[in-house]
Design an enzyme around this catalytic site. Structure first.
Site, PDB file in Angstrom:
ATOM      1  N   CYS A   1       0.815  -1.226   0.000  1.00  0.00           N
ATOM      2  CA  CYS A   1       0.000   0.000   0.000  1.00  0.00           C
ATOM      3  C   CYS A   1       0.847   1.275   0.000  1.00  0.00           C
ATOM      4  O   CYS A   1       1.431   1.591  -1.027  1.00  0.00           O
ATOM      5  CB  CYS A   1      -0.991  -0.052   1.157  1.00  0.00           C
ATOM      6  SG  CYS A   1      -2.441   0.989   0.874  1.00  0.00           S
TER       7      CYS A   1
ATOM      8  N   HIS B   1      -3.323  -5.707   2.411  1.00  0.00           N
ATOM      9  CA  HIS B   1      -2.925  -5.833   3.816  1.00  0.00           C
ATOM     10  C   HIS B   1      -3.393  -7.213   4.264  1.00  0.00           C
ATOM     11  O   HIS B   1      -3.542  -8.104   3.463  1.00  0.00           O
ATOM     12  CB  HIS B   1      -3.626  -4.758   4.657  1.00  0.00           C
ATOM     13  CG  HIS B   1      -3.231  -3.367   4.309  1.00  0.00           C
ATOM     14  ND1 HIS B   1      -2.081  -2.785   4.746  1.00  0.00           N
ATOM     15  CD2 HIS B   1      -3.864  -2.418   3.568  1.00  0.00           C
ATOM     16  CE1 HIS B   1      -2.010  -1.539   4.316  1.00  0.00           C
ATOM     17  NE2 HIS B   1      -3.077  -1.296   3.579  1.00  0.00           N
TER      18      HIS B   1
END
Ligand code: GLN
EC number: 6.3.5.13
Length: 242
Positions: A94, A195
């Site tokens: 990310c 994630h």
């Protein structure tokens, strides 16, 4: 890999570690140890110089301001670039993924220079924030099973000609560019929006990082029952009717 074992570097845990990303370090460490490797884990805070002799560098996600600070410090430090030039492996998530690309939009709404280690450019998406479970088919060149993960980002990422999508999503947004791509990779440098932590949900990716370090095609099998149970649960949750 040095004689002291596999050197695992966790980059800036004080700035980049959201949604359980630290679990990625634990998973790589454990799976390498299960294969009889000695692992030297180094957690490098953002006020410390980054070692250039690591084998695998893990970078997590972060909120917009810590992301800007991390990018500034990594650029000033220069260690990650030297490490990649030495053949190191990077696995980034990310905000970390956006940072290792050419540029992204920071918390001040400005274009911010990234490290340029992966041929991607990130912008701020104008639509709703991308949040939720993701399922995808990983690039067949990597020979890995279905990707499962969790995303939470406003940025969207376009892949240039010198990188390939890590996966094509079946569910969720991934890179958020509407082309179904998720993450990117080139050689030993990987980026993903997942994630979760992604390596607990996809231990085969952790094994890929270890295989690349050792320059081998296969590793001795380990007990994957816990990981499989987690994968099954998350895939079922992601595909359950609302
Ligand atoms: N701040 C970035 C974005 O929103 C990264 C977020 C994250 O790492 N979860 O796109």
């Amino acid at each position: 890999m040095s004689t002291s074992g596999l050197r695992l570097v966790w980059v800036y845990p004080d700035l980049l570690s959201t949604y359980g990303d630290q679990g990625n370090v634990l998973v790589v460490e454990r799976r390498a140890q299960q294969r009889g490797l000695r692992v030297e884990r180094v957690d490098v805070r953002s006020d410390q110089p980054l070692p250039t002799s690591g084998d695998i560098y893990l970078i997590g996600g972060g909120e917009d301001r810590p992301q800007r600070l991390a990018a500034e410090r990594l650029l000033r430090d220069g260690g990650l670039t030297r490490a990649v030039e030495n053949g190191a492996i990077i696995f980034s998530v990310c905000a970390g993924y956006q940072i290792i690309g050419h540029e992204f939009i920071n918390d001040l709404g400005e274009r911010q220079q990234g490290l340029g280690l992966l041929d991607v450019i990130s912008e701020r998406g104008t639509g709703a924030r991308c949040v939720g479970d993701v399922l995808g088919d990983i690039d067949p060149q990597l020979g890995l099973p279905q990707l499962t993960g969790f995303e939470n980002h406003q940025g969207i990422t376009r892949i240039g000609p010198a990188a390939r999508p890590l996966a094509q999503v079946r569910l969720g947004n991934g890179n958020g560019t509407g082309d179904g791509t998720e993450g990117a990779w080139n050689g030993t440098v990987f980026g993903t929006y997942m994630h979760g932590p992604v390596l607990a949900r996809n231990p085969q990716i952790a094994d890929l990082l270890v295989k690349l370090t050792l320059d081998v095609n296969a590793l001795p099998p380990v007990d994957d029952r816990w990981y499989e149970a987690l994968r099954t649960e998350r895939i079922a949750a992601a595909t359950a009717p609302a």
